[in-house]
Design a protein around this motif. Structure first.
Motif, PDB file in Angstrom:
ATOM      1  N   GLY A  14      20.448  60.172  39.410  1.00  0.00           N
ATOM      2  CA  GLY A  14      20.179  59.450  40.650  1.00  0.00           C
ATOM      3  C   GLY A  14      19.740  58.031  40.373  1.00  0.00           C
ATOM      4  O   GLY A  14      19.725  57.583  39.227  1.00  0.00           O
ATOM      5  N   SER A  38      17.162  62.990  38.082  1.00  0.00           N
ATOM      6  CA  SER A  38      18.486  63.610  38.032  1.00  0.00           C
ATOM      7  C   SER A  38      18.380  65.030  38.574  1.00  0.00           C
ATOM      8  O   SER A  38      17.279  65.577  38.734  1.00  0.00           O
ATOM      9  N   VAL A  39      19.540  65.632  38.834  1.00  0.00           N
ATOM     10  CA  VAL A  39      19.591  67.015  39.291  1.00  0.00           C
ATOM     11  C   VAL A  39      20.726  67.722  38.562  1.00  0.00           C
ATOM     12  O   VAL A  39      21.752  67.109  38.247  1.00  0.00           O
ATOM     13  N   VAL A  80      18.804  75.149  40.725  1.00  0.00           N
ATOM     14  CA  VAL A  80      18.709  73.713  40.999  1.00  0.00           C
ATOM     15  C   VAL A  80      17.527  73.191  40.194  1.00  0.00           C
ATOM     16  O   VAL A  80      16.386  73.531  40.480  1.00  0.00           O
ATOM     17  N   VAL A  82      15.518  69.850  38.884  1.00  0.00           N
ATOM     18  CA  VAL A  82      15.341  68.451  39.250  1.00  0.00           C
ATOM     19  C   VAL A  82      14.420  67.756  38.259  1.00  0.00           C
ATOM     20  O   VAL A  82      13.354  68.275  37.929  1.00  0.00           O
ATOM     21  N   PHE A 107      13.660  62.532  42.091  1.00  0.00           N
ATOM     22  CA  PHE A 107      15.109  62.356  42.162  1.00  0.00           C
ATOM     23  C   PHE A 107      15.456  61.719  43.495  1.00  0.00           C
ATOM     24  O   PHE A 107      14.999  62.162  44.545  1.00  0.00           O
ATOM     25  N   VAL A 114      18.894  59.489  45.585  1.00  0.00           N
ATOM     26  CA  VAL A 114      20.230  58.903  45.581  1.00  0.00           C
ATOM     27  C   VAL A 114      20.302  57.830  46.659  1.00  0.00           C
ATOM     28  O   VAL A 114      19.565  57.885  47.651  1.00  0.00           O
ATOM     29  N   THR A 163      24.927  59.717  49.732  1.00  0.00           N
ATOM     30  CA  THR A 163      25.081  61.173  49.708  1.00  0.00           C
ATOM     31  C   THR A 163      26.254  61.557  48.815  1.00  0.00           C
ATOM     32  O   THR A 163      27.332  60.970  48.903  1.00  0.00           O
ATOM     33  N   GLY A 170      13.978  66.444  46.383  1.00  0.00           N
ATOM     34  CA  GLY A 170      14.137  65.652  45.166  1.00  0.00           C
ATOM     35  C   GLY A 170      12.866  64.963  44.716  1.00  0.00           C
ATOM     36  O   GLY A 170      12.710  64.659  43.532  1.00  0.00           O
ATOM     37  N   ALA A 210      23.646  66.273  47.328  1.00  0.00           N
ATOM     38  CA  ALA A 210      22.423  65.485  47.186  1.00  0.00           C
ATOM     39  C   ALA A 210      22.500  64.453  48.298  1.00  0.00           C
ATOM     40  O   ALA A 210      23.381  63.592  48.277  1.00  0.00           O
ATOM     41  N   THR A 232      14.992  62.403  49.216  1.00  0.00           N
ATOM     42  CA  THR A 232      16.341  62.893  48.960  1.00  0.00           C
ATOM     43  C   THR A 232      16.271  64.410  48.919  1.00  0.00           C
ATOM     44  O   THR A 232      15.347  64.984  48.327  1.00  0.00           O
ATOM     45  N   VAL A 245      18.373  68.161  48.142  1.00  0.00           N
ATOM     46  CA  VAL A 245      19.480  68.775  47.414  1.00  0.00           C
ATOM     47  C   VAL A 245      19.673  70.179  47.966  1.00  0.00           C
ATOM     48  O   VAL A 245      18.702  70.937  48.107  1.00  0.00           O
TER      49      VAL A 245
END
Length: 198
Positions: free
Chosen positions: A65, A69-70, A83, A85, A89, A91, A94, A122, A165, A186, A188
């Protein structure tokens, strides 16, 4: 995610519905001004597996991101999605990724879908809602979900497993304090599309 008309429901019924499926009725709890209803039902033989994936499960999607990150692995017949993370996180746009493509019909923008899903914040990596934890899919019209959720599902095929995301603008721009979602977070989601109608 969905606006729900509970004008015929009792106050206790509203509280039960809100507690049973936080993300799906998040924007609607306590509101009588909306017009759509949601059925939290699915075919009796369909369940969302609740078992945690094994350690070392290989991600099917890794996304760096603007911060953090994811990494996402879709659900299996016996396990919930994974998931992971690296927080915080975020972004700036999208992002949708098909983890596994289903062989069912294509989902229209205005369809009613039945899905299993997990929602992760996130900012802190916490799971704020999961139909996998409840063990049952949720059914709702795509016209009543937040934009990022609709972007993730519309155009996919039934049976697909998808990750998204989403920016705060495509989720909850003002936040959702009852779910621990703050302004700018954010979100996810790992989603499995079980069925479609309409």
């Amino acid at each position: 995610m969905i606006d729900v008309n509970y004008s015929r429901a009792t106050k206790s019924g509203i509280l039960v519905a809100c507690a049973a499926s936080l993300a799906v009725v998040l924007a609607a709890c306590g509101s009588d001004s909306t017009t759509s209803s949601v059925s939290e039902s699915a075919p009796a033989s369909t369940t969302c597996p609740a078992q945690t994936p094994e350690a070392g499960t290989t991600p099917e999607w890794t996304l760096p991101g603007s911060t953090g990150s994811v990494a996402v692995a879709g659900s299996t017949d016996t396990t919930a999605p994974l998931v992971e993370v690296t927080t915080p996180f975020a972004v700036t746009e999208t992002q949708v990724h098909t983890l596994q493509t289903g062989d069912g019909p294509v989902v229209a923008d205005d369809a009613t879908v039945s899905v299993c899903y997990m929602g992760v914040n996130g900012r802190d990596g916490s799971v704020f809602d999961s139909s996998y934890e409840r063990g049952a899919p949720v059914e709702f019209p795509l016209a009543r979900v937040v934009p990022g959720f609709q972007k993730a599902i519309a155009g996919q095929t039934v049976g697909s497993k998808v990750a998204v995301a989403m920016t705060s603008a495509d989720g909850y721009p003002s936040g959702q304090p009852s779910a621990g979602i703050e302004q700018g977070d954010t979100l996810v989601f790992a989603i499995e599309i079980i069925d479609v109608s309409g």
